[in-house]
Enzyme design. Sequence first.
Site, PDB file in Angstrom:
ATOM      1  N   CYS A   1      -3.087  -3.522  31.477  1.00  0.00           N
ATOM      2  CA  CYS A   1      -2.916  -2.360  30.604  1.00  0.00           C
ATOM      3  C   CYS A   1      -2.163  -1.224  31.298  1.00  0.00           C
ATOM      4  CB  CYS A   1      -4.275  -1.865  30.125  1.00  0.00           C
ATOM      5  SG  CYS A   1      -5.186  -3.101  29.210  1.00  0.00           S
TER       6      CYS A   1
ATOM      7  N   HIS B   1      -3.014   5.449  28.213  1.00  0.00           N
ATOM      8  CA  HIS B   1      -3.312   4.125  27.663  1.00  0.00           C
ATOM      9  C   HIS B   1      -4.417   4.256  26.619  1.00  0.00           C
ATOM     10  CE1 HIS B   1      -4.463   0.100  27.042  1.00  0.00           C
ATOM     11  NE2 HIS B   1      -5.527   0.123  27.807  1.00  0.00           N
TER      12      HIS B   1
ATOM     13  N   ASN C   1      -6.674  -1.225  20.990  1.00  0.00           N
ATOM     14  CA  ASN C   1      -6.142  -1.288  22.355  1.00  0.00           C
ATOM     15  C   ASN C   1      -5.093  -2.397  22.412  1.00  0.00           C
ATOM     16  OD1 ASN C   1      -5.695  -1.817  25.075  1.00  0.00           O
ATOM     17  ND2 ASN C   1      -7.847  -1.657  25.673  1.00  0.00           N
TER      18      ASN C   1
HETATM   19  O1  UT7 Z   1      -7.886  -1.473  28.430  1.00  0.00           O
HETATM   20  C1  UT7 Z   1      -8.801  -1.947  29.368  1.00  0.00           C
HETATM   21  C2  UT7 Z   1     -10.044  -2.525  28.696  1.00  0.00           C
HETATM   22  N1  UT7 Z   1     -10.704  -1.489  27.997  1.00  0.00           N
HETATM   23  C3  UT7 Z   1     -11.977  -1.142  28.254  1.00  0.00           C
HETATM   24  O2  UT7 Z   1     -12.694  -1.715  29.030  1.00  0.00           O
HETATM   25  C4  UT7 Z   1     -12.498   0.013  27.509  1.00  0.00           C
HETATM   26  C5  UT7 Z   1     -13.495   0.758  28.348  1.00  0.00           C
HETATM   27  N2  UT7 Z   1     -14.829   0.665  27.827  1.00  0.00           N
HETATM   28  C6  UT7 Z   1     -15.170   1.073  26.588  1.00  0.00           C
HETATM   29  O3  UT7 Z   1     -14.355   1.549  25.837  1.00  0.00           O
HETATM   30  C7  UT7 Z   1     -16.618   0.974  26.184  1.00  0.00           C
HETATM   31  O4  UT7 Z   1     -17.414   0.681  27.312  1.00  0.00           O
HETATM   32  C8  UT7 Z   1     -16.845  -0.114  25.096  1.00  0.00           C
HETATM   33  C9  UT7 Z   1     -16.252   0.369  23.763  1.00  0.00           C
HETATM   34  C10 UT7 Z   1     -16.225  -1.428  25.495  1.00  0.00           C
HETATM   35  C11 UT7 Z   1     -18.351  -0.318  24.871  1.00  0.00           C
HETATM   36  O5  UT7 Z   1     -18.986   0.916  24.561  1.00  0.00           O
HETATM   37  P1  UT7 Z   1     -20.333   1.356  25.317  1.00  0.00           P
HETATM   38  O6  UT7 Z   1     -20.734   2.640  24.751  1.00  0.00           O
HETATM   39  O7  UT7 Z   1     -20.043   1.297  26.787  1.00  0.00           O
HETATM   40  O8  UT7 Z   1     -21.354   0.254  24.831  1.00  0.00           O
HETATM   41  P2  UT7 Z   1     -22.147  -0.836  25.685  1.00  0.00           P
HETATM   42  O9  UT7 Z   1     -21.217  -1.895  26.161  1.00  0.00           O
HETATM   43  O10 UT7 Z   1     -23.010  -0.186  26.693  1.00  0.00           O
HETATM   44  O11 UT7 Z   1     -23.062  -1.475  24.560  1.00  0.00           O
HETATM   45  C12 UT7 Z   1     -24.091  -0.697  23.911  1.00  0.00           C
HETATM   46  C13 UT7 Z   1     -24.758  -1.548  22.864  1.00  0.00           C
HETATM   47  C14 UT7 Z   1     -25.227  -2.885  23.381  1.00  0.00           C
HETATM   48  O12 UT7 Z   1     -26.450  -3.196  22.774  1.00  0.00           O
HETATM   49  P3  UT7 Z   1     -27.855  -2.925  23.545  1.00  0.00           P
HETATM   50  O13 UT7 Z   1     -27.798  -3.762  24.793  1.00  0.00           O
HETATM   51  O14 UT7 Z   1     -27.868  -1.448  23.817  1.00  0.00           O
HETATM   52  O15 UT7 Z   1     -28.856  -3.382  22.584  1.00  0.00           O
HETATM   53  C15 UT7 Z   1     -24.204  -3.864  22.872  1.00  0.00           C
HETATM   54  O16 UT7 Z   1     -24.680  -5.169  22.696  1.00  0.00           O
HETATM   55  O17 UT7 Z   1     -23.831  -1.828  21.799  1.00  0.00           O
HETATM   56  C16 UT7 Z   1     -23.821  -3.252  21.558  1.00  0.00           C
HETATM   57  N3  UT7 Z   1     -22.490  -3.625  21.097  1.00  0.00           N
HETATM   58  C17 UT7 Z   1     -22.123  -3.655  19.798  1.00  0.00           C
HETATM   59  N4  UT7 Z   1     -22.800  -3.414  18.672  1.00  0.00           N
HETATM   60  C18 UT7 Z   1     -22.150  -3.543  17.505  1.00  0.00           C
HETATM   61  C19 UT7 Z   1     -21.411  -3.939  21.862  1.00  0.00           C
HETATM   62  N5  UT7 Z   1     -20.356  -4.197  21.086  1.00  0.00           N
HETATM   63  C20 UT7 Z   1     -20.772  -4.060  19.801  1.00  0.00           C
HETATM   64  C21 UT7 Z   1     -20.139  -4.168  18.538  1.00  0.00           C
HETATM   65  N6  UT7 Z   1     -20.849  -3.899  17.432  1.00  0.00           N
HETATM   66  N7  UT7 Z   1     -18.834  -4.511  18.415  1.00  0.00           N
END
Ligand code: UT7
Length: 302
Positions: free
Chosen positions: A93, A229, A259
């Site tokens: 990215c 990005h 993204n």
């Molecule tokens: O370009 C390089 C790649 N980009 C990135 O890596 C982006 C950087 N990271 C992010 O933007 C965020 O970390 C994400 C958008 C990927 C995730 O957001 P988050 O606030 O960090 O959520 P999380 O991964 O900590 O997940 C929180 C909860 C989890 O459930 P529990 O364990 O709290 O019960 C996940 O299972 O949200 C759940 N979850 C979802 N729920 C509904 C994860 N994805 C989804 C989804 N729909 N699509």
Amino acid sequence: MLSEFLDTSDEWIVPRTGIKTRQIVTDERFEELAALAGQRAIDAAGLVPEDIDFIICSNVVNCYVTPSLASLVQGLLGIKGPNCPTMDINSACAGFVYGLDICDAFLQTGRANRILYICAEEVTRMVDWTQRETAVLFGDAAGAMVLGKGDNMLSCKLTSTPMPDVIYYRLPCEATPYETGTGIDTHMPMQLKGREVFRMAVSSAQRDIKDVVAKAGLQLEDIDHFLLHQANQRIIDAIKQNFDLPAERFHSNIEKRGNTSSASIPVLLDEIIREGKVKRGDLMVFDGFGAGFVTSAAVVRY
Ligand code: UT7
């Protein structure tokens, strides 16, 4: 549409990521998408394909491991060889600024005069569509530009820290009679430690942006446009808040596109130019981060 086959919802996706829509390749051929962006850039520059003497593509994955995407695009644009070399770069990215710096080096040393530079990504082919954690985040896109020699690149910074575990995607290579099976060449759809990437993205972007602006002999207030990005609107907002600059200087299209890896900045750039938001002489900062962990930033005068 996504919640028809994934345990997800708009109520989760929009506040967590800022993404409302994304575009995904269906019956198009990906290399044709890249070539179309390239043709549009050539048209916008008032040139014809024969004017191009180098094609560079930033791309992480497509169906061809070889030849390069740039080579496929050359054929689709009808640019005959042998005097237009082609190559791909893969800096995930962060690829846009990595490639921009390579183009600048070829142009400054006179080894190319008109480079067609295309960032094209089919990220939606890297994820497991049963994994809600990754499937909802990405879109496919291609952004392109024609670059000539100038003094527009005022400063640039590229970094790399080996952290393959935070984001990776693995394809198996062919078996051989000799390979004994270490287990690491198995297929693995994109794995993403989202929270870790989020934290590293915010801190590296703040550091890199300050560094390139200082290296260019400028102050943050001098910069007219920040194009980061487009990985998550919350990442962009966190960086924006830290800098305490007018909000409208930080552009964003993640709401519409998701993204799109290295294509995200050039597609955003094209959009803001078409919307009349940029004028000649404006100062821009580009900043990217991604799998590696790699980061890149540059100050460019439009
Ligand atoms: O370009 C390089 C790649 N980009 C990135 O890596 C982006 C950087 N990271 C992010 O933007 C965020 O970390 C994400 C958008 C990927 C995730 O957001 P988050 O606030 O960090 O959520 P999380 O991964 O900590 O997940 C929180 C909860 C989890 O459930 P529990 O364990 O709290 O019960 C996940 O299972 O949200 C759940 N979850 C979802 N729920 C509904 C994860 N994805 C989804 C989804 N729909 N699509």
